[in-house]
Design a protein around this motif. Sequence first.
Motif, short mmCIF file in Angstrom:
data_model
loop_
_atom_site.label_atom_id
_atom_site.label_comp_id
_atom_site.label_asym_id
_atom_site.label_seq_id
_atom_site.Cartn_x
_atom_site.Cartn_y
_atom_site.Cartn_z
N LEU A 283 -2.78 -1.54 -7.50
CA LEU A 283 -3.03 -2.79 -6.78
C LEU A 283 -3.89 -2.53 -5.54
O LEU A 283 -4.82 -3.29 -5.24
N SER A 284 -3.57 -1.47 -4.81
CA SER A 284 -4.32 -1.15 -3.59
C SER A 284 -5.77 -0.82 -3.89
O SER A 284 -6.65 -1.09 -3.07
N SER A 285 -6.02 -0.25 -5.06
CA SER A 285 -7.39 0.13 -5.41
C SER A 285 -8.27 -1.07 -5.73
O SER A 285 -9.49 -0.94 -5.81
N CYS A 286 -7.65 -2.25 -5.91
CA CYS A 286 -8.41 -3.44 -6.28
C CYS A 286 -8.79 -4.31 -5.09
O CYS A 286 -9.49 -5.32 -5.26
N VAL A 287 -8.34 -3.95 -3.90
CA VAL A 287 -8.60 -4.79 -2.73
C VAL A 287 -9.33 -3.99 -1.66
O VAL A 287 -9.50 -2.77 -1.77
N ARG A 288 -9.74 -4.69 -0.59
CA ARG A 288 -10.47 -4.06 0.51
C ARG A 288 -9.49 -3.50 1.54
O ARG A 288 -8.30 -3.83 1.53
N VAL A 289 -10.00 -2.67 2.43
CA VAL A 289 -9.15 -2.07 3.46
C VAL A 289 -8.63 -3.12 4.43
O VAL A 289 -7.61 -2.92 5.10
N THR A 290 -9.31 -4.25 4.53
CA THR A 290 -8.88 -5.31 5.43
C THR A 290 -7.78 -6.18 4.83
O THR A 290 -7.20 -7.02 5.52
N ASP A 291 -7.49 -5.99 3.54
CA ASP A 291 -6.46 -6.78 2.87
C ASP A 291 -5.13 -6.04 2.92
O ASP A 291 -5.07 -4.85 3.23
N THR A 292 -4.06 -6.74 2.58
CA THR A 292 -2.71 -6.17 2.64
C THR A 292 -2.04 -6.27 1.29
O THR A 292 -1.99 -7.35 0.69
N VAL A 293 -1.54 -5.14 0.80
CA VAL A 293 -0.71 -5.10 -0.41
C VAL A 293 0.68 -4.67 0.03
O VAL A 293 0.84 -3.67 0.73
N ALA A 294 1.71 -5.43 -0.36
CA ALA A 294 3.07 -5.13 0.06
C ALA A 294 4.01 -5.26 -1.14
O ALA A 294 3.74 -6.02 -2.08
N ARG A 295 5.10 -4.51 -1.07
CA ARG A 295 6.18 -4.68 -2.05
C ARG A 295 7.31 -5.43 -1.37
O ARG A 295 7.91 -4.92 -0.42
N VAL A 296 7.58 -6.63 -1.85
CA VAL A 296 8.54 -7.50 -1.17
C VAL A 296 9.87 -7.61 -1.90
O VAL A 296 10.80 -8.24 -1.41
N GLY A 297 9.97 -7.03 -3.09
CA GLY A 297 11.21 -7.09 -3.85
C GLY A 297 11.23 -6.01 -4.91
O GLY A 297 10.40 -5.10 -4.90
N GLY A 298 12.18 -6.10 -5.84
CA GLY A 298 12.33 -5.07 -6.86
C GLY A 298 11.04 -4.79 -7.61
O GLY A 298 10.52 -3.68 -7.58
N ASP A 299 10.50 -5.79 -8.29
CA ASP A 299 9.23 -5.63 -9.00
C ASP A 299 8.24 -6.69 -8.57
O ASP A 299 7.39 -7.12 -9.35
N GLU A 300 8.35 -7.11 -7.31
CA GLU A 300 7.50 -8.17 -6.78
C GLU A 300 6.59 -7.61 -5.69
O GLU A 300 7.04 -6.87 -4.81
N PHE A 301 5.32 -8.00 -5.75
CA PHE A 301 4.32 -7.55 -4.79
C PHE A 301 3.57 -8.77 -4.25
O PHE A 301 3.47 -9.80 -4.92
N THR A 302 3.07 -8.62 -3.04
CA THR A 302 2.20 -9.66 -2.46
C THR A 302 0.88 -9.03 -2.05
O THR A 302 0.83 -7.86 -1.65
N ILE A 303 -0.18 -9.81 -2.17
CA ILE A 303 -1.53 -9.37 -1.77
C ILE A 303 -2.12 -10.45 -0.88
O ILE A 303 -2.18 -11.62 -1.29
#
Length: 648
Positions: A283-303
């Motif tokens: 997921l991190s490889s698909c976005v820019r350095v200015t964007d945020t990738v987070a894991r907010v739950g068991g198998d849930e992520f936010t971008i």
Amino acid sequence: MNLFPEVKTNKHRQFALRIVSLYILVGILWILFSDPMFVYLLPNTNSFASYVHYKRIANVLITAFLLYFLVRKTLQQTRTQLSLNSSIENWKFVLEGPGDGVWDWDLETNQVIRSVRWKEMFGYSEQMLDTDLENAQKLIHPEDLELARQNINDFISGKMSVLTSEFRLLCFDGSWRWVLSRGMLFSSALGGKPIRVIGTHTDITARKLSEEKYFQLANYDQITQLPNRALFLDRFALDIKRSKRLRQSITLMYLDLDKFKEVNDTLGHLIGNQLLKEVGERLSSCVRVTDTVARVGGDEFTIVLNNLDAEFTAELTAEALLFKLAQPFQLGNDKVFITGSIGISTYPEDGTDVEVLLSNADQAMYAAKLLGRNRYNYFTASLQEVATKRMHLVNDLRSALQKNEFKLYYQPIVDLITGDVHKAEALIRWIHPVRGMVSPVDFIPLAESTGLIIDIGNWVFEEAAQQAAMWREVRPTFQISINKSPVQFKGGIKHTGWLDYLATLGLPGNSIVIEITEGLLLDAKTDVINQLNEYREAGIQIAIDDFGTGYSSLAYLRKFEMDYLKIDQSFTNNICSSPSDLALCEVIILMAHKLGMKVIAEGIETQEQLNLLVLSGCDYGQGYLFSKPIPAKDFELKFKVLTDMEIS
């Protein structure tokens, strides 16, 4: 004041030069103007001898005054310096007491002297360090230098009352150690000009490492090393404030992995954690350095995507994320395939508050799953309506059991050889006081996600057991099948209560058939195996529901002893028009018989379907051809008709 002042001339020498210059100036003026002055004052030349005498006396007095002034100032300055030196030495003694490294910076010579303890702390010998400030500056970490310079400048200029600064210093072995720098300013008694700064360096590396570890634990997910929910919410709130000021948009993506639990349960939590880590990296490889990738739950992520443009759109990013996830994951010796569902909300169109945008993206993600998974979906106003309806439905569901709003309907399971009806499936119905009949498709998933399925499932079992007891008085071999959700098999949930309840009714175990899904067979944990074994030991039979739609295989069917296999209606519906579906049904029936299981075909609606299934050797049938699910009293009235029905 500059951190690196220029080297100044010694103040004692400057003072002496001023006195000498003053003496020369006065002497020249005396020589040039004393004689004309006396001639003017003494017009009588007979008094010239007296004039010369008084001139010499005046010269002696002026010289004596200048000498007195010079000696007095010198003695005064010497006493001040001695007092200052004494204070400095006393303060150095106090500072070295706790074991900190002491440093002494002479502001006039720009030299820094360090104590023996300081050099021991950082691994330097006496000859390794130059005393000029330029070299001292090189020991400070480049990332910390600007702040350290600002702190010392503010302290010397009086903007800071106490010098406290934290930065990293270079050790002789090349490592960096965090120090707390504290200092005291000494000023000249003549004019109050700063002349020296003396302070200490305290090693705070351990504290800093502890703070960093705590920060990591508090703000980062320990599996993926991505920001956790707390840090994500904080960053997202800041992004919203900045975007509001700059009038820019923000795109929030809420991503949930599809069927991650099945992977986790099948391969174990270690493999599951490794999968989560690699998902985070993709997921991190698909976005820019200015964007945020987070894991907010068991198998849930936010971008969080900031300030998108024509070259980097939400659609392109979502497609890239789904493509990356769809590629196989090589986890040790196992190759895993997984997909994701993405919900998208946009600031400020879909909301201006963190929680609102997050909720809207979650609703859009839920809709993406309903549409078939492995896709992205934008939030719309209609989704909000669905979410509101869902929330109200959950609230009503919580009280439905206490208000006796649930009813059991029964659908007969017919012996396709004899036409007898000695089995029925109990199916729950919710009669809502306002909404009317609520479909199980709508409320069963809600009951499972909220945990209400436990109490509802127990109620279904007890009601079905009571009905079985009544019907077995007429037909002693009658069986009622009930569905048991995978949620009800979770560890920690008491399941022996069902066996106890059968005992209180005087019912044998074979009066009940428990239907389970294929997905449960993947969860070969001890709790599940023990429960299935206990049911079978008590005489309760087990059926695999909706066979062919899940993940079962011959290996699982051989591992667990099952009594019935129910062919899903998606196969039954097409056996008349699709030779391949008919062939699949024939293979399933043959396989089940070879493994010692009986086969029940679901969804029989036409006589032609029934005839083909009978020719294929199917044991039992269930569907609208015989009867739709009906209340118990209606079932009893129709029971006699079904037993006399001719099946050809």
